[in-house]
Scaffold this motif. Sequence first.
Motif, PDB file in Angstrom:
ATOM      1  N   TYR A 167       0.874  -1.182   0.000  1.00 50.42           N
ATOM      2  CA  TYR A 167       0.000   0.000   0.000  1.00 50.42           C
ATOM      3  C   TYR A 167       0.907   1.226   0.000  1.00 50.42           C
ATOM      4  O   TYR A 167       2.043   1.166   0.488  1.00 50.42           O
ATOM      5  N   TYR A 200      -1.259 -10.374  -1.234  1.00 50.36           N
ATOM      6  CA  TYR A 200      -0.112  -9.826  -0.494  1.00 50.36           C
ATOM      7  C   TYR A 200      -0.209 -10.283   0.952  1.00 50.36           C
ATOM      8  O   TYR A 200      -1.291 -10.631   1.421  1.00 50.36           O
ATOM      9  N   ARG A 221      -3.276 -12.451   2.210  1.00 51.82           N
ATOM     10  CA  ARG A 221      -4.663 -12.069   2.041  1.00 51.82           C
ATOM     11  C   ARG A 221      -5.067 -12.390   0.617  1.00 51.82           C
ATOM     12  O   ARG A 221      -4.288 -12.188  -0.327  1.00 51.82           O
ATOM     13  N   HIS A 224      -7.706  -8.463  -3.312  1.00 51.02           N
ATOM     14  CA  HIS A 224      -8.939  -7.703  -3.056  1.00 51.02           C
ATOM     15  C   HIS A 224      -8.736  -6.221  -3.287  1.00 51.02           C
ATOM     16  O   HIS A 224      -7.597  -5.741  -3.344  1.00 51.02           O
ATOM     17  N   HIS A 226     -10.441  -2.608  -1.653  1.00 51.49           N
ATOM     18  CA  HIS A 226     -11.268  -2.112  -0.547  1.00 51.49           C
ATOM     19  C   HIS A 226     -12.253  -1.029  -1.007  1.00 51.49           C
ATOM     20  O   HIS A 226     -11.893  -0.167  -1.821  1.00 51.49           O
TER      21      HIS A 226
HETATM   22 FE    FE Z   1      -6.132  -4.865   1.950  1.00 49.78          FE
END
Ligand code: FE
Length: 297
Positions: A167, A200, A221, A224, A226
């Motif tokens: 991120y 990730y 995870r 996806h 968000h």
């Molecule tokens: Fe996430």
Amino acid sequence: MTATTPAVPDQQRQVEDELVRRVLASFDDTPDPRLKEVMRALVRYLHAFIREVRPTEAEWQRAVDFLTAAGHLTTDRRQEFVLLSDVLGASMQTINVNHEAADGATEATVLGPFFVADSPEIPRGGDMAAGAPGEPCWIEGTVTDTAGDPVPGARLDVWEADADGLYDVQYDDGKLACRARLHTGDDGGYAFWGLTPTPYPVPHDGPVGALLRTTGRSPLRASHLHFMATAPGMRTLVTHIFVAGDGALDSDAVFGVKESLVRPFERQPAGTPAPGGRDLSGRSWSRVRFDIVLRRQ
Ligand code: FE
Ligand code: BEZ
């Protein structure tokens, strides 16, 4: 509650029962009835756990050391206790009990640690990727209420990791990428460019990562993107979309996957004309549709 313990001799059981009774009674004068209820339930379940598992004192110390390490790692940028709650499914269960599945409303899932308030606004059809590595993805849909009426002016906050699994808040240079805010039009519609999500890992260099490794669990995870959807008079929805066919759907480290949130991301070979006439310079891209249904407050 009685522990499902291997048979314990009567006299021993009475000693253990008596301690539970005394600890429960210590909360009798709690003025706040909700706090009283919570503390009494905590004591019942905690003692039932100890009486079932019968930890050695060394094991109990290990648990204390684990929590101490989680505390030492926790700062305003790193929350190891929330991560622990996430990998134990406790965050997800709290979401489940607070957001009942009903009336065809879109289901909620975890917020995660990478949400940033007040992301920059992009217009309909804008690009939130801002040059981050990854395959472009066109995301479009509508926001409606449970009666099917469009919700114009709904605010959508969207964010995701780049193809390196990072991120923007994890970048060293403070650059902003892969996050944006946009609003639905009069028709309740929205559209934007992002990246095709990729898997990730959750932060796994601390005690929670060690727990995952020791128990043979994956830190990944499922891929996806968000969403947080907010509109006056509607319940705020925090959710993701997941990629159909993704290898981590069944082993998401935080149990965030719900079947209703899995979407086909249709791969478009290089050269396929892109929405808005965007020039993708010979790159492949993908597209996905996500129609969001909000509940009235
Ligand atoms: Fe996430
Ligand atoms: C995430 O989706 O970004 C996330 C959620 C829970 C824990 C760690 C990461």
